[in-house]
Write a protein that holds these residues in place. Structure first.
Motif, PDB file in Angstrom:
ATOM      1  N   HIS A   1     -31.577  -3.935   0.299  1.00 25.42           N
ATOM      2  CA  HIS A   1     -30.527  -4.480   1.153  1.00 25.42           C
ATOM      3  C   HIS A   1     -30.173  -5.897   0.727  1.00 25.42           C
ATOM      4  O   HIS A   1     -29.000  -6.270   0.683  1.00 25.42           O
TER       5      HIS A   1
ATOM      6  N   LEU B   1     -29.359   3.106   0.881  1.00 29.15           N
ATOM      7  CA  LEU B   1     -29.557   4.162   1.875  1.00 29.15           C
ATOM      8  C   LEU B   1     -30.383   5.305   1.296  1.00 29.15           C
ATOM      9  O   LEU B   1     -31.328   5.797   1.934  1.00 29.15           O
TER      10      LEU B   1
ATOM     11  N   SER C   1     -29.301  -3.389  10.809  1.00 29.91           N
ATOM     12  CA  SER C   1     -30.590  -3.832  11.340  1.00 29.91           C
ATOM     13  C   SER C   1     -31.007  -2.908  12.477  1.00 29.91           C
ATOM     14  O   SER C   1     -30.179  -2.483  13.284  1.00 29.91           O
ATOM     15  N   ASP C   2     -32.286  -2.630  12.547  1.00 31.56           N
ATOM     16  CA  ASP C   2     -32.778  -1.851  13.674  1.00 31.56           C
ATOM     17  C   ASP C   2     -32.559  -2.621  14.969  1.00 31.56           C
ATOM     18  O   ASP C   2     -32.691  -3.847  15.015  1.00 31.56           O
TER      19      ASP C   2
ATOM     20  N   THR D   1     -29.318   6.139  10.341  1.00 30.35           N
ATOM     21  CA  THR D   1     -28.198   5.479  11.044  1.00 30.35           C
ATOM     22  C   THR D   1     -27.486   4.514  10.083  1.00 30.35           C
ATOM     23  O   THR D   1     -27.718   3.297  10.128  1.00 30.35           O
TER      24      THR D   1
ATOM     25  N   PHE E   1     -25.714   0.952  10.976  1.00 31.84           N
ATOM     26  CA  PHE E   1     -26.513  -0.166  11.488  1.00 31.84           C
ATOM     27  C   PHE E   1     -27.247  -0.841  10.334  1.00 31.84           C
ATOM     28  O   PHE E   1     -28.047  -0.206   9.647  1.00 31.84           O
TER      29      PHE E   1
ATOM     30  N   ASN F   1     -32.522  -3.158   7.095  1.00 29.80           N
ATOM     31  CA  ASN F   1     -33.222  -4.366   7.530  1.00 29.80           C
ATOM     32  C   ASN F   1     -33.308  -5.417   6.420  1.00 29.80           C
ATOM     33  O   ASN F   1     -32.283  -5.753   5.823  1.00 29.80           O
TER      34      ASN F   1
ATOM     35  N   TYR G   1     -23.777   7.843  13.233  1.00 31.67           N
ATOM     36  CA  TYR G   1     -23.015   6.589  13.244  1.00 31.67           C
ATOM     37  C   TYR G   1     -22.687   6.196  14.676  1.00 31.67           C
ATOM     38  O   TYR G   1     -22.527   7.048  15.542  1.00 31.67           O
TER      39      TYR G   1
ATOM     40  N   THR H   1     -30.974   2.128  17.695  1.00 27.72           N
ATOM     41  CA  THR H   1     -31.746   2.916  16.726  1.00 27.72           C
ATOM     42  C   THR H   1     -33.182   3.136  17.199  1.00 27.72           C
ATOM     43  O   THR H   1     -33.701   4.244  17.135  1.00 27.72           O
TER      44      THR H   1
ATOM     45  N   CYS I   1     -33.480   1.422   9.473  1.00 22.06           N
ATOM     46  CA  CYS I   1     -32.317   0.768   8.862  1.00 22.06           C
ATOM     47  C   CYS I   1     -32.743   0.002   7.605  1.00 22.06           C
ATOM     48  O   CYS I   1     -33.929  -0.166   7.329  1.00 22.06           O
TER      49      CYS I   1
END
Length: 321
Positions: free
Chosen positions: A307, A171, A270-271, A265, A268, A302, A192, A275, A300
């Motif tokens: 990630h 993040l 994944s977008d 966000t 989440f 993604n 959130y 979002t 995000c």
């Protein structure tokens, strides 16, 4: 003991198969029928859902999906497929997708793993913060998917990763990249997905997980309470949801001297519609109309390298791969 072949079922909420009123209606019907999501008495809720909500909302939501639909399909599905491929390449074990609602279903994902010889499954819901409305709904769905099985495969469910160091670092990296590319705003807002406050009052630990994620991200980025905030979006219906609300906060921030805003966000993975349309478009309009000058949506995680590294670590800690 015979060694079992291991694999991963990557799970997200789901998405309509097409950006049409019919497809959206079918998806929302399944989603909003889940008692984990809406716990109203069925004889009250079902007539309201099918007689009023779906006929009105499906065409409107379909238009919103059309505004964010990608060449390959729904953003959530596109990014989920990319995540699946990247994770499988990273781990070199079978990884399949299963959605709580819509397709591919949890059952379809399980069957795909079994067809590849997997009999030891790690179920990885892409919900960093636990909630009964999401992670527990996956557990319910798994039990339904296994109904009628003569022989159950071995499986385990990862319930959350809201404070995992690699999640926080991932993040933070998305924020730093945005700052490098777009400049740094006056304030970082973490938005959130909301749930009814009553759910939290009845024991759902979701808001505690969200608060902890924000605290750890602030520490990682070296931000104080005047530089980072925490809100909840996507409320539905008339009852009170978790507060502060994202839209109401955006109306107030410019009056507090915050003209340049960065928004993230964290809930989440994944977008998706919430979002790309709700935050990036609707919320930007609210902020600018309230007197803000710059609104920067931070994507995000993604299928980013950070990630995939996080997901790989989550899996290897659970499985001997």
């Amino acid at each position: 003991m015979e060694n079992k072949k291991q694999g991963v079922l990557l799970v997200n909420l789901g998405t309509p198969d097409a950006a049409t009123p019919q497809a959206v209606k079918a998806f929302l019907s399944e989603f909003l029928h889940d008692h984990r999501v809406v716990d109203m008495t069925r004889w009250l809720w079902c007539p309201l859902l099918h007689g009023v909500i779906l006929p009105i909302r499906a065409p409107k939501v379909a238009k919103l999906y059309q505004s964010v639909w990608m060449a390959e399909g729904s953003p959530l599905m596109v990014y989920s497929q990319r995540q699946r491929q990247a994770l499988e390449q990273s781990l070199n074990i079978p990884v399949e997708l299963g959605m709580t609602y819509g397709s591919p279903s949890l059952k379809t994902g399980i069957q795909a793993l079994q067809e590849r010889g997997v009999d030891d499954i790690l179920v990885l819901p892409l919900y960093p913060q636990y909630s009964g409305t999401t992670t527990a709904a996956v557990s319910d769905g798994l039990l339904k998917a296994f109904k009628g099985y003569a022989h159950l495969p071995q499986y385990r469910l990862l319930t959350d990763y809201h404070d995992h160091p690699l999640y926080i670092k991932a993040l933070a990296e998305t924020v730093r990249k945005s700052w490098e590319e777009n400049g740094r705003g006056d304030y970082l807002l973490c938005s959130y997905h909301g749930i009814p406050k009553r759910y939290a009052d009845n024991g759902d630990i979701y808001p505690k997980h969200c608060e902890r994620t924000t605290q750890l991200l602030a520490k990682e980025l070296g931000l104080n309470d005047q530089q980072i905030g925490h809100t909840y979006q996507s409320r539905f219906g008339r009852e009170e949801w978790l507060q502060p609300y994202t839209d109401k906060t955006l109306e107030k921030l410019p009056g507090q001297g915050i003209k340049k805003l960065d928004i993230l966000t964290p809930a989440f993975a994944s977008d998706c519609l919430e979002t790309l349309e709700e935050i990036s478009e609707e919320c930007q309009e609210i902020f600018i109309e309230a007197g803000g000058s710059t609104f920067q949506y931070i994507p995000c995680l993604n299928d980013s390298e950070e990630h995939v590294a996080l997901m790989s670590d989550l899996v290897t800690r659970q499985l001997s791969v």
